[in-house]
Design a protein around this motif. Structure first.
Motif, PDB file in Angstrom:
ATOM      1  N   GLN A  40       0.839  -1.209   0.044  1.00  0.00           N
ATOM      2  CA  GLN A  40      -0.216   0.195   0.066  1.00  0.00           C
ATOM      3  C   GLN A  40       0.784   1.342  -0.049  1.00  0.00           C
ATOM      4  N   LEU A  41       2.023   1.140   0.857  1.00  0.00           N
ATOM      5  CA  LEU A  41       2.777   2.486   1.020  1.00  0.00           C
ATOM      6  C   LEU A  41       3.544   2.735  -0.387  1.00  0.00           C
ATOM      7  N   SER A  42       3.811   1.578  -0.828  1.00  0.00           N
ATOM      8  CA  SER A  42       4.551   1.582  -2.237  1.00  0.00           C
ATOM      9  C   SER A  42       3.757   2.409  -3.311  1.00  0.00           C
ATOM     10  N   LEU A  44       1.301   4.255  -2.822  1.00  0.00           N
ATOM     11  CA  LEU A  44       0.935   5.616  -2.476  1.00  0.00           C
ATOM     12  C   LEU A  44       2.088   6.473  -2.834  1.00  0.00           C
ATOM     13  N   HIS A  45       3.185   5.946  -2.663  1.00  0.00           N
ATOM     14  CA  HIS A  45       4.543   6.575  -3.000  1.00  0.00           C
ATOM     15  C   HIS A  45       4.676   6.973  -4.497  1.00  0.00           C
ATOM     16  N   LEU A  46       4.040   5.978  -5.201  1.00  0.00           N
ATOM     17  CA  LEU A  46       4.005   5.981  -6.510  1.00  0.00           C
ATOM     18  C   LEU A  46       3.023   7.039  -6.988  1.00  0.00           C
ATOM     19  N   SER A 110      10.733   6.213  -9.677  1.00  0.00           N
ATOM     20  CA  SER A 110      11.820   4.856  -9.560  1.00  0.00           C
ATOM     21  C   SER A 110      11.154   4.048  -8.240  1.00  0.00           C
ATOM     22  N   ALA A 111       9.943   4.602  -7.578  1.00  0.00           N
ATOM     23  CA  ALA A 111       9.278   3.911  -6.424  1.00  0.00           C
ATOM     24  C   ALA A 111       8.750   2.581  -7.098  1.00  0.00           C
ATOM     25  N   ILE A 112       8.837   2.677  -8.604  1.00  0.00           N
ATOM     26  CA  ILE A 112       8.115   1.297  -8.937  1.00  0.00           C
ATOM     27  C   ILE A 112       9.023   0.146  -8.618  1.00  0.00           C
ATOM     28  N   LYS A 134      16.147   2.768 -13.203  1.00  0.00           N
ATOM     29  CA  LYS A 134      17.349   1.660 -12.870  1.00  0.00           C
ATOM     30  C   LYS A 134      16.596   0.589 -12.033  1.00  0.00           C
ATOM     31  N   THR A 135      15.564   1.147 -11.152  1.00  0.00           N
ATOM     32  CA  THR A 135      15.150   0.553 -10.308  1.00  0.00           C
ATOM     33  C   THR A 135      14.078  -0.854 -10.964  1.00  0.00           C
ATOM     34  N   MET A 136      13.820  -0.652 -12.213  1.00  0.00           N
ATOM     35  CA  MET A 136      13.081  -1.591 -12.889  1.00  0.00           C
ATOM     36  C   MET A 136      13.794  -2.947 -12.820  1.00  0.00           C
TER      37      MET A 136
HETATM   38  C1  LIG Z   1      10.645   2.913  -2.554  1.00  0.00           C
HETATM   39  O1  LIG Z   1      11.811   2.917  -3.115  1.00  0.00           O
HETATM   40  C2  LIG Z   1      12.599   4.348  -2.903  1.00  0.00           C
HETATM   41  C3  LIG Z   1      13.962   4.057  -3.953  1.00  0.00           C
HETATM   42  O2  LIG Z   1      13.808   3.932  -5.265  1.00  0.00           O
HETATM   43  C4  LIG Z   1      13.107   4.429  -1.698  1.00  0.00           C
HETATM   44  O3  LIG Z   1      13.675   5.710  -1.340  1.00  0.00           O
HETATM   45  C5  LIG Z   1      11.687   4.416  -0.736  1.00  0.00           C
HETATM   46  O4  LIG Z   1      11.978   4.598   0.519  1.00  0.00           O
HETATM   47  C6  LIG Z   1      10.791   3.372  -1.372  1.00  0.00           C
HETATM   48  N1  LIG Z   1       9.456   3.420  -0.488  1.00  0.00           N
HETATM   49  C7  LIG Z   1       8.680   2.743   0.062  1.00  0.00           C
HETATM   50  C8  LIG Z   1       7.310   2.965   0.539  1.00  0.00           C
HETATM   51  O5  LIG Z   1       9.259   1.433   0.089  1.00  0.00           O
END
Ligand SMILES: *[C@@H]1O[C@H](CO)[C@@H](O)[C@H](O)[C@H]1NC(C)=O
Ligand SMILES: *[C@@H]1O[C@H](CO)[C@@H](O)[C@H](O)[C@H]1NC(C)=O
Ligand SMILES: *[C@@H]1O[C@H](CO)[C@@H](O)[C@H](O)[C@H]1NC(C)=O
Ligand SMILES: *[C@@H]1O[C@H](CO)[C@@H](O)[C@H](O)[C@H]1NC(C)=O
Ligand SMILES: *[C@@H]1O[C@H](CO)[C@@H](O)[C@H](O)[C@H]1NC(C)=O
Ligand SMILES: *[C@@H]1O[C@H](CO)[C@@H](O)[C@H](O)[C@H]1NC(C)=O
Ligand SMILES: *[C@@H]1O[C@H](CO)[C@@H](O)[C@H](O)[C@H]1NC(C)=O
Ligand SMILES: *[C@@H]1O[C@H](CO)[C@@H](O)[C@H](O)[C@H]1NC(C)=O
Ligand SMILES: *[C@@H]1O[C@H](CO)[C@@H](O)[C@H](O)[C@H]1NC(C)=O
Ligand SMILES: *[C@@H]1O[C@H](CO)[C@@H](O)[C@H](O)[C@H]1NC(C)=O
Ligand SMILES: *[C@@H]1O[C@H](CO)[C@@H](O)[C@H](O)[C@H]1NC(C)=O
Ligand SMILES: *[C@@H]1O[C@H](CO)[C@@H](O)[C@H](O)[C@H]1NC(C)=O
Length: 825
Positions: A40-42, A44-46, A110-112, A134-136
């Motif tokens: 969920q956090l990821s 939302l970050h996206l 990049s959060a993907i 790059k995180t891909m």
């Molecule tokens: C997602 O990844 C980024 C780096 O690409 C990192 O800084 C961030 O903390 C991560 N966020 C979560 C919610 O995991």
């Protein structure tokens, strides 16, 4: 292999047929279990990365889907998200952009890379820009990755592709990616689809490793800037079905490699620089898999590749636009092809009778008698065939061009036998005799071009029945007599009519005004009388070119006659409608690129769509008739006129000052010829405003007064003004400060009255026909160009050929023509 299958069962619960894994994401079970916190956090970050709130006054939300992602609900229920066991396995934003701000584009966040359970990621067609993060490379579970049709740029070699061992389908086409293609991609073991076309990848392809996917079905690297030799290790992809390396700069391909490719059926190597093939023994050639379609258009081949001899399964072969010389080898006719294209080479010698259905041999040096006309599509134009037209003609023929050969004799009536004959082009030969009456009665016929022969007889003998579906009728440059055929009124779709340079004697055919003509040429006949047509309602809204020069037409030209010619009158807004129309037309024959996207001309700092320039070229030539009365002031309403030639008539009165209102859509320049009339009075000072007036010929009239001075006027030669007794001032005479009338110019040389601005009819019929009528088929008569890709260029060339004198002028801008390479279908 076992662990591989296991793997797939585990992922998708989908049936695996044979040993080749198949995927189908529609069958992903929509298991919506509770979303885990980190997922969920990821997400939302996206969302945050895609929502730049710092834009005032309105935050710009990137995606309609993302917009409704609400942290109070379970993320597995969010739009575009697919979960499995609480983890996000699928993400689909494809085609999802909304632009609440103008031109907002986002990079892929990049959060993907935090969504490490992702198996399915579709970000296609969403205006993503920047480089692929790059995180891909963290998404080790990815099976399907579609980033196609975005604006992604930069190199892709910093991504650890080798991590993505589960990838089956990788689509990066239609972006702006550059640099070399990392060999680690080709080494991905499960890949089935690798579609990288329409990018800017460059460099050479290196050896493909043994571990290359033996599942790869489709490899498409077309439309990039790749170069060099293609190694035979490309055949390590044992399952390959289709290989597209078109539109690069490759120089060799291994047609003798050690192959066990059972499934390969299509190879597209067109538009490269293939110069030679690896030389192998005949036996290694014969081991080459049997392919079905091979496209080698536009390379640098000098001989027919010999391995083809053994390709008994080949159906379609295109070797056009190479530099192949010599005879067409006999074995090629024994291949049992459906379609053979050898056009635009230097083949010579005779052509035997054959059974291939579609044969294009145009633009070679073939000689001797024509073979029997037994195919469905035959283009033999621009060769040196010299015989009469064979009488045995197959029923299945629908396209026949024999244009520009040395054919003689009559047109056999059996030409009407084929039931569905659509295009018949026999132009530019030495055919004689009469036009078979059956031709005008042929229901299927859309294009009939008999121009430039020695045909005789009376055109009034032709009957065009109610079902006439001609769009192009070109009988120009023959010796056809008689009255205008009234039944032509039945051809309600006629767009181009050329009867020019014949011996037709009749009153002006007002019935033509009810036809949707774009181009009308009645030049150099014996048409007589007025052109007022008081009893017709016709309007000619699409008329672009009308040439009535060198006839015996007389009387006044009334505004009513031409006020409805919208194509020529239109201001730019209306013009756009005209454009829409021509684009629709174009769609009909399948060249579906959008002009707006593709061509821009930079001129004087502003960008214009080239097509708008092209449609701007219009012509009225009424020269060398007996028109009289004054020139209607309404002619100033021809806002998009390119050439106006009224020379050699008996016009009287003043030059309308409204001519100062003419405006071409682009900076095309206007040529106005008014010489050899009886025009009087002064040159209207308003003409000085016409800064784009390129040619002005006022010679041999009865004009008086001082020639206006102004930027453009000072560039006109003396010839433009001679033969007017009362005209003075530069360039006729040195300015006379005392203001005394100068000695009149006597005995002016006949000016180059209009000659320079005559339409090149040799080219116009086929090429305009190509534009309005039968599209690609007609185009192929003349053009050996990359028709679809470079369509606009063809259009441009057409116009240049029609108005050759434009070349110089447009040439200046040519440097600025830039091609947006993001072709969208
Ligand atoms: C997602 O990844 C980024 C780096 O690409 C990192 O800084 C961030 O903390 C991560 N966020 C979560 C919610 O995991
Ligand atoms: C991409 O952005 C352009 C403007 O920059 C916009 O016109 C276009 O509609 C966008 N495409 C999509 C698919 O939203
Ligand atoms: C990948 O993206 C393109 C562009 O949106 C789309 O046309 C295509 O269908 C996608 N591929 C698949 C297999 O969905
Ligand atoms: C190969 O790609 C080009 C464009 O990149 C396309 O026009 C052509 O149709 C493709 N060839 C085949 C056989 O699909
Ligand atoms: C294609 O490659 C040849 C060398 O093989 C090179 O001379 C040529 O400039 C290249 N053309 C383009 C358009 O890159
Ligand atoms: C193939 O043969 C041609 C002459 O037939 C020769 O010019 C060329 O160098 C040879 N190429 C190779 C790779 O052997
Ligand atoms: C090459 O020919 C094939 C048909 O054999 C066609 O599908 C493909 O589009 C052609 N390639 C190009 C670039 O036109
Ligand atoms: C083709 O066949 C016709 C008979 O159908 C024959 O008259 C002609 O000579 C043949 N042409 C060639 C080149 O063999
Ligand atoms: C007419 O044919 C001749 C060869 O027969 C060729 O040289 C010429 O270019 C052709 N003209 C046109 C307008 O196609
Ligand atoms: C056209 O036919 C006439 C006789 O009918 C002949 O004198 C003339 O040479 C022919 N012209 C050509 C170009 O074949
Ligand atoms: C002109 O239009 C009117 C009605 O719009 C019609 O009645 C008349 O027949 C038309 N005349 C011609 C010559 O077509
Ligand atoms: C043959 O190739 C030429 C040039 O590549 C092309 O213009 C023409 O359309 C092709 N003919 C057919 C029948 O496809």
């Amino acid at each position: 292999m076992r662990h591989l299958l296991q793997y797939f069962f585990l992922l998708f619960l989908i049936p695996v047929s044979s040993t080749i894994p198949t995927i189908s994401f529609t069958t992903i079970p929509a298991v919506h279990s509770l979303c885990t916190k980190d997922q969920q956090l990821s997400l939302l970050h996206l969302k945050q990365s895609l929502t730049p709130y710092n834009h005032k006054p309105y935050p710009r939300l990137y995606s309609t889907k993302v917009m409704y992602w609400d942290s109070r609900t379970d993320c597995c229920f969010w739009d575009g998200v697919t979960c499995s066991s609480g983890r996000v396995v699928g993400l689909d934003f494809s085609g999802e952009t909304i632009n609440t701000g103008i031109g907002y584009r986002s990079p892929i966040p990049s959060a993907i890379g935090n969504l490490t359970s992702l198996r399915y990621l579709d970000l296609s067609n969403s205006n993503f820009t920047g480089s692929i993060p790059k995180t891909m490379g963290n998404l080790k579970q990815l099976v399907y990755l579609n980033l196609s049709s975005n604006m992604l740029n930069g190199p892709i070699d910093s991504i650890q592709w080798e991590n993505l061992v589960n990838l089956i389908d990788l689509r990066l086409y239609n972006n702006l990616l550059e640099g070399s293609i990392p060999s680690s991609i080709f080494a991905l073991p499960l890949l089935q689809f690798l579609l990288f076309s329409h990018n800017q990848f460059s460099g050479q392809l290196h050896e493909f490793s043994d571990a290359s996917s033996s599942y790869l079905l489709s490899l498409d690297l077309s439309s990039n800037n790749l170069e060099g030799l293609i190694s035979s290790s490309i055949f390590n992809f044992h399952a390959l079905e289709s290989l597209n390396l078109s539109s690069n700069n490759f120089s060799a391909f291994p047609f003798n490699g050690p192959q066990q490719l059972k499934n390969l059926n299509e190879i597209d190597l067109s538009y490269n620089s293939l110069l030679f093939f690896y030389n192998g023994t005949t036996s290694s050639y014969s081991s080459f898999p049997n392919i079905v379609r091979l496209n080698l258009t536009s390379n640098k081949l000098r001989t027919i590749p010999d391995f083809l001899r053994y390709q008994s399964g080949l159906v379609k072969l295109d070797l056009s636009q190479n530099q192949i010389q010599g005879m067409i080898p006999k074995w090629i006719w024994g291949l049992d092809l459906f379609s053979l294209n050898l056009s635009c080479n230097s083949f010579s010698g005779h052509v035997p009778n054959f059974t291939t259905s579609v044969v294009d041999l145009h633009s070679n040096q073939l000689q001797g008698p024509l073979p029997s006309l037994t195919a469905e599509f035959m283009d033999y134009s621009r060769n040196h065939f010299s015989s009469s037209i064979p009488t045995g003609i197959d029923d299945s023929l629908y396209f026949l061009s024999l244009s520009s050969n040395n054919l003689h004799g009559i047109i056999p009536t059996s030409i009407c036998n084929p039931r569905f004959l659509q295009v018949l082009d026999l132009s530019n030969n030495s055919l004689s005799g009469m036009i078979p009456r059956c031709l005008s009665a042929k229901e299927s016929l859309g294009v009939l071009n008999l121009r430039g022969n020695n045909l005789t007889g009376r055109v009034s003998n032709l009957e065009f029945p109610g079902w006439c579906s001609l769009s192009t009728l070109d009988l120009g440059e023959n010796q056809i007599k008689g009255e205008f055929p009234k039944s032509l009124a039945n051809c309600s779709g006629l767009q181009l009519l050329n009867l020019g340079n014949n011996l037709i004697k009749d009153a002006f055919p007002c019935l033509l005004m009810n036809l949707p003509l774009h181009v009308l040429n009645l030049r150099s006949n014996q048409f007589y009388g007025g052109i007022g047509c008081p009893n017709t309602n016709g309007t000619w809204p699409m008329l672009q070119i009308i040439d009535l020069a060198h006839n015996n037409l007389s009387g006044q030209i009334l505004a009513r006659f031409f006020m409805t010619w919208k194509s020529m009158m239109a201001d730019s807004r209306e013009k756009a409608k005209v454009l829409e129309f021509s684009q629709e037309q174009e769609g009909e024959f399948g060249v579906g690129y959008s002009f707006e996207d593709t061509v821009k001309v930079t001129s004087k700092g502003s960008e214009r769509v080239l097509v708008k320039v092209l449609t701007a070229y219009t012509l009225i030539d009424f020269s060398c008739n007996k028109f009289s009365g004054s020139i209607p002031k309404e002619m100033g309403a021809f806002k998009s006129l390119y050439v106006l030639n009224l020379s050699g008539n008996a016009f009287t009165g003043k030059i309308p000052s409204s001519f100062g209102n003419m405006r071409p859509v682009a900076d095309a320049g206007i040529a106005t010829h008014l010489s050899h009339n009886k025009l009087s009075g002064q040159i209207p000072p308003q003409l000085v405003k016409l800064t784009f007036l390129e040619v002005l010929d006022l010679s041999n009239n009865q004009l008086v007064g001082r020639i206006p001075t102004g930027t453009q006027f000072s560039t006109f030669p003396k010839d433009s003004f001679i033969g007017n007794k009362g005209l003075w001032g530069p360039p006729l005479t040195v300015d006379n400060k005392a203001g005394l009338p100068p000695p009149p110019t006597v005995n002016g040389r006949p000016p180059n009255s209009g000659h320079h601005h005559e339409v090149n009819w040799d080219l116009i019929s086929t090429e305009i026909g190509f534009t309005f009528g039968f599209g690609v088929s007609i185009g192929s008569l003349v053009l050996c160009k990359r028709l679809s890709k470079w369509y606009y260029r063809a259009m441009y060339n057409i116009i240049l050929k029609i108005f050759p004198q434009l070349e110089e002028r447009i040439g200046i801008h040519r440097r600025h023509v830039h091609i947006n390479r993001r072709w969208r279908r």
